[in-house]
Design a protein around this motif. Sequence first.
Motif, PDB file in Angstrom:
ATOM      1  N   PHE A   1       0.835  -1.194   0.000  1.00 13.38           N
ATOM      2  CA  PHE A   1       0.000   0.000   0.000  1.00 13.38           C
ATOM      3  C   PHE A   1       0.871   1.245   0.000  1.00 13.38           C
ATOM      4  O   PHE A   1       1.939   1.292   0.608  1.00 13.38           O
TER       5      PHE A   1
ATOM      6  N   LYS B   1       1.785   4.885   1.028  1.00 16.74           N
ATOM      7  CA  LYS B   1       1.577   5.726   2.196  1.00 16.74           C
ATOM      8  C   LYS B   1       1.821   7.191   1.850  1.00 16.74           C
ATOM      9  O   LYS B   1       2.434   7.507   0.834  1.00 16.74           O
TER      10      LYS B   1
ATOM     11  N   LYS C   1      -3.803  11.832   5.053  1.00 16.03           N
ATOM     12  CA  LYS C   1      -4.019  10.698   5.945  1.00 16.03           C
ATOM     13  C   LYS C   1      -2.951   9.657   5.657  1.00 16.03           C
ATOM     14  O   LYS C   1      -2.103   9.856   4.778  1.00 16.03           O
TER      15      LYS C   1
ATOM     16  N   TYR D   1      -3.211   6.461   4.500  1.00 15.56           N
ATOM     17  CA  TYR D   1      -3.410   5.724   3.266  1.00 15.56           C
ATOM     18  C   TYR D   1      -4.478   6.421   2.425  1.00 15.56           C
ATOM     19  O   TYR D   1      -5.448   6.962   2.958  1.00 15.56           O
ATOM     20  N   ALA D   2      -4.307   6.360   1.108  1.00 20.27           N
ATOM     21  CA  ALA D   2      -5.238   7.018   0.196  1.00 20.27           C
ATOM     22  C   ALA D   2      -6.350   6.065  -0.215  1.00 20.27           C
ATOM     23  O   ALA D   2      -6.096   4.914  -0.571  1.00 20.27           O
ATOM     24  N   THR D   3      -7.587   6.533  -0.175  1.00 18.97           N
ATOM     25  CA  THR D   3      -8.741   5.771  -0.631  1.00 18.97           C
ATOM     26  C   THR D   3      -9.379   6.502  -1.808  1.00 18.97           C
ATOM     27  O   THR D   3      -8.960   7.600  -2.172  1.00 18.97           O
TER      28      THR D   3
ATOM     29  N   THR E   1      -9.597  10.358  -2.638  1.00 16.89           N
ATOM     30  CA  THR E   1      -8.586  11.108  -1.882  1.00 16.89           C
ATOM     31  C   THR E   1      -7.888  12.085  -2.824  1.00 16.89           C
ATOM     32  O   THR E   1      -7.567  11.748  -3.957  1.00 16.89           O
TER      33      THR E   1
ATOM     34  N   TYR F   1      -9.840  -3.888  -6.534  1.00 19.76           N
ATOM     35  CA  TYR F   1      -9.395  -2.790  -5.669  1.00 19.76           C
ATOM     36  C   TYR F   1      -9.706  -3.117  -4.205  1.00 19.76           C
ATOM     37  O   TYR F   1     -10.808  -3.536  -3.870  1.00 19.76           O
TER      38      TYR F   1
ATOM     39  N   CYS G   1      -7.628   0.749  -0.487  1.00 18.12           N
ATOM     40  CA  CYS G   1      -6.557   1.725  -0.355  1.00 18.12           C
ATOM     41  C   CYS G   1      -5.630   1.623  -1.567  1.00 18.12           C
ATOM     42  O   CYS G   1      -5.449   0.545  -2.136  1.00 18.12           O
TER      43      CYS G   1
ATOM     44  N   LYS H   1      -2.604   1.061  -3.788  1.00 17.89           N
ATOM     45  CA  LYS H   1      -1.436   0.196  -3.635  1.00 17.89           C
ATOM     46  C   LYS H   1      -0.638   0.175  -4.926  1.00 17.89           C
ATOM     47  O   LYS H   1      -1.122   0.571  -5.991  1.00 17.89           O
TER      48      LYS H   1
END
Length: 343
Positions: free
Chosen positions: A159, A161, A213, A215-217, A220, A281, A284, A286
């Motif tokens: 993932f 960051k 944040k 981790y990106a979702t 984001t 997906y 988050c 990756k």
Amino acid sequence: MLLQMIYDGNIHPDEWLRQFNTYCFLKKITEDNVKLAKMMIDSTIHVPKDVTSLTELVSALKVEVSFTVFKNTNKRKLQVLKYKSENIGGDTSKFIETFRKLCRDAEIDDLREQKEYFVETLPYVLKKKFLDKIDDIKSLSDIFLRFNNLLIEPTSNFFIKNGSIVALRHIATGKYLSTIENLRYETGSGSQMVFLGDTEPHHTSLWKIKFDKDYATIDTFVTLQQRFDKFLGIRYDYSNYYKRRENYYKSPSQNTEVSCNVIKENDNDNKWRFDTNDLNYQGCLKSNDIITLSIKNEIVKDRYEFLRGHDFQVNIGKEVYEEVVCHNKGIGVNDNWCIELIE
């Protein structure tokens, strides 16, 4: 098969002798082997008359000038050899075979030299990881084994960051989103240009990704920062402000210009929203996810423009570059990017 056995200086003498012996074995030739071997050497290559054995014949071929040319040719081939993974049309097995044969034909037997050549074949993303794994390598086979183990590591689940270094590979062309300091548009804003660069990532195509944040979702907003504190973004054309012609700078292809600028990290003109249609997906962002990147047009309400690797070429000085732009048309294959985690 006889014609394939002609020695013309384009095969290593040891390999040629192996093939010649195989031919003699299959044909059950046990007499006058040296005489037959001499007949299979191209007439342009000098062979001393006093050669009386196959061992002497091979030794004579190795001091002939064509073998020196052959070795140096294969050394140059080794210097330009580059590894490509299967996802961009490469073949790891054939790559290993080619590397092994080039070492043989260039007579590079020293392990230290073999390691140096092998490391230089690797793209940036693999080179750094591989260098951490080769301290105790004791043979060429060890090199291949460590490399194979590196390739099968579960990197697809890494993932991304906040603060990670990433590269963005354009799916349609296999080229990476790149920028060069002081390479500027000769039209529009005159800002530092971004373009589709090489098919392997290096320092011109590495970006620090930042968001608010860990981790990106989906949805984001991220920023992509290149060296010298510059961010990927679009620029508003203030020159037309008093003419009430609100717009962003246009690229030579008359799309929204994308550039790399020293702008504030929280500026809306460098905040990108990522999205994906990948059914696998995992929630988050990756490494190796296929994504689109869009940016909000602050002039037109509710409009987002997508980052596209365009097929338009731009001449800057004497060089030609493949332009990267933003657009608000339908999403197509040229809007897809693979995000790759570098570190």
